[in-house]
Design a protein around this motif. Structure first.
Motif, PDB file in Angstrom:
ATOM      1  N   MET A   1       0.832  -1.204   0.000  1.00  0.00           N
ATOM      2  CA  MET A   1       0.000   0.000   0.000  1.00  0.00           C
ATOM      3  C   MET A   1       0.864   1.250   0.000  1.00  0.00           C
ATOM      4  N   ALA A   2       1.940   1.263   0.775  1.00  0.00           N
ATOM      5  CA  ALA A   2       2.805   2.441   0.854  1.00  0.00           C
ATOM      6  C   ALA A   2       3.442   2.756  -0.500  1.00  0.00           C
ATOM      7  N   ARG A   3       3.857   1.740  -1.204  1.00  0.00           N
ATOM      8  CA  ARG A   3       4.482   1.958  -2.510  1.00  0.00           C
ATOM      9  C   ARG A   3       3.481   2.497  -3.528  1.00  0.00           C
ATOM     10  N   ILE A   4       2.270   1.954  -3.511  1.00  0.00           N
ATOM     11  CA  ILE A   4       1.248   2.435  -4.448  1.00  0.00           C
ATOM     12  C   ILE A   4       0.900   3.892  -4.160  1.00  0.00           C
ATOM     13  N   VAL A   5       0.699   4.214  -2.873  1.00  0.00           N
ATOM     14  CA  VAL A   5       0.359   5.591  -2.490  1.00  0.00           C
ATOM     15  C   VAL A   5       1.511   6.527  -2.839  1.00  0.00           C
ATOM     16  N   ARG A   6       2.726   6.089  -2.620  1.00  0.00           N
ATOM     17  CA  ARG A   6       3.885   6.938  -2.951  1.00  0.00           C
ATOM     18  C   ARG A   6       3.908   7.277  -4.441  1.00  0.00           C
ATOM     19  N   GLY A   7       3.690   6.284  -5.278  1.00  0.00           N
ATOM     20  CA  GLY A   7       3.700   6.530  -6.711  1.00  0.00           C
ATOM     21  C   GLY A   7       2.626   7.496  -7.157  1.00  0.00           C
ATOM     22  N   GLU A   8       1.425   7.364  -6.575  1.00  0.00           N
ATOM     23  CA  GLU A   8       0.328   8.254  -6.943  1.00  0.00           C
ATOM     24  C   GLU A   8       0.568   9.678  -6.445  1.00  0.00           C
ATOM     25  N   VAL A   9       1.083   9.798  -5.226  1.00  0.00           N
ATOM     26  CA  VAL A   9       1.339  11.140  -4.677  1.00  0.00           C
ATOM     27  C   VAL A   9       2.438  11.843  -5.458  1.00  0.00           C
ATOM     28  N   LEU A  10       3.434  11.107  -5.910  1.00  0.00           N
ATOM     29  CA  LEU A  10       4.495  11.712  -6.722  1.00  0.00           C
ATOM     30  C   LEU A  10       3.939  12.323  -8.002  1.00  0.00           C
ATOM     31  N   LYS A  11       2.896  11.701  -8.548  1.00  0.00           N
ATOM     32  CA  LYS A  11       2.276  12.250  -9.759  1.00  0.00           C
ATOM     33  C   LYS A  11       1.430  13.479  -9.471  1.00  0.00           C
ATOM     34  N   LEU A  12       0.850  13.540  -8.266  1.00  0.00           N
ATOM     35  CA  LEU A  12      -0.114  14.603  -7.973  1.00  0.00           C
ATOM     36  C   LEU A  12       0.503  15.824  -7.283  1.00  0.00           C
TER      37      LEU A  12
END
Length: 385
Positions: free
Chosen positions: A261-272
């Protein structure tokens, strides 16, 4: 010339001018829908996902009320009724369903008499309650004859008026009660572990991506260290430190379960985080914690929900696996894993001890995965029509 002539022949009463209003072309005929409304609309169109939601709702309901639906309580134990087959009112009259309270098996021997004797010995020498059907006469050679024996165990034990809907286990406890109790335990473990993974994973991944730089480097190195530790090693360590049970399983599941979950959230936040609305919030002096909580997390809620729905069946299976190999729940505590382990040990003679919990855990995992697929489609803007 002909067209002009036809136009002149049209009566003027039929030529009604159209009244045009300036705002007609700009008028919106229906209110616009938000992204979540579109997602909900798309999800409700997925009949299979809705059916799975209903199935999971029924399973959750039975996990609460199921143990109290008959007269056999959790502590109702009697070795004299151990390994009784399923016996259900009304359904006992339909023999092919297998709920008529009989044990059936095929026995071989050198001749019919020898095969019959093997069946009688297997079923406690209760000749009066065993029906024999000859399948093969044999020719006198080894195991050439074969018979099918049907043992009316409820009549043999003078329990024809008692009903165990899913049979009894090796200690004479009602399987219906234990299966729903085990389902409750497995669901609680999975839901609590998924909730903890959700909280830790979202917070960790969001902070790591938003602050970036040295903070991100340090936090990602910690994740890489945790990924390198096998889950089974963590489980064994937890059992050495804590007593085997629900708490140790939940802790073991959450020590490394939040990493995905942390990796997925990190990737999405980096885009936003470089989007205009985030820059506007920073310009207005909004605290970083509020930007993450109010602006970034809601925009990745779809990914979070989908990942959580796929995490739950994984946690259920992992708990069942641990209990199956003896590292999870310890008998007499019930979970789907311990019930499957007991059924596996008695598969050859009492298959119903394995069939019912195995079917239930399969239905739960398939239902969660199909709901996750439905949510993935619902949160995909390309699927909205």
């Amino acid at each position: 010339m002909d067209n002009k002539k036809n136009e002149q022949q049209v009566p003027k009463e039929l030529l009604i001018p159209i009244e045009r209003k300036e705002d007609t072309s700009e008028k919106i005929t229906s209110p616009s829908r938000t992204f979540m409304q579109d997602a909900r609309r798309t999800f409700f169109k997925n009949k299979l996902a809705i059916f799975c939601v209903i199935i999971l709702g029924l399973i959750s309901l039975f996990s609460i009320i199921g143990p109290g639906m008959n007269d056999h309580g959790l502590d109702d134990q009697d070795l004299s009724r151990a390994k009784m087959p399923p016996h259900v009112p009304v359904l006992e009259n339909i023999s092919w369903l297998g709920f008529n309270g009989t044990l059936k098996d095929e026995f071989k021997g050198n001749d019919v008499e020898h095969a019959t004797q093997n069946a009688i010995q297997r079923y406690n020498n209760d000749k009066d309650f065993i029906d024999i059907k000859v399948l093969s006469e044999g020719d006198g050679s080894k195991d050439s004859a074969e018979v099918k024996a049907t043992y009316h165990i409820y009549e043999a034990k003078d329990m024809s008026d008692q009903y165990f809907w899913l049979g009894t286990d090796t200690l004479g406890r009602d399987q219906w009660t234990r299966i729903w109790l085990g389902t409750r335990v497995s669901l609680i473990i999975a839901l609590v572990a998924a909730a903890i993974d959700l909280v830790i994973g979202v917070a960790y991944g969001g902070i790591s991506a938003y602050y970036g730089g040295r903070v991100d480097n340090v936090m990602q190195r910690i994740i890489e260290i945790l990924v390198g530790i096998p889950n089974l090693v963590v489980i064994v360590l937890m059992i050495l430190v804590l007593q085997p049970g629900m708490l140790s399983i939940i802790i073991a599941l959450t020590i490394t379960g939040w990493i995905g979950m942390a990796r997925i959230v990190r990737g999405e936040v980096l885009k936003l985080k470089s989007q205009e609305f985030v820059l506007a919030a920073r310009t207005l002096g909004t605290p970083n914690s509020s930007i993450i909580r109010r602006h970034l997390v809601p925009n990745i809620s779809g990914i979070i929900i989908i990942n959580t729905m796929f995490t739950i069946p994984g946690a259920i299976f992992f708990e069942a696996f641990l209990s199956f190999i003896g590292l999870g729940m310890v008998p007499p505590e019930a979970s789907l894993g311990t019930l499957i382990n007991t059924g596996f040990e008695n598969l050859r003679l009492y298959p119903y001890l394995l069939v019912f919990p195995a079917i239930l855990i399969s239905v739960i995992m398939i239902a969660f995965n199909l709901i996750g697929d439905g949510l993935r489609d619902a949160f995909d803007p390309k699927m909205h029509k």
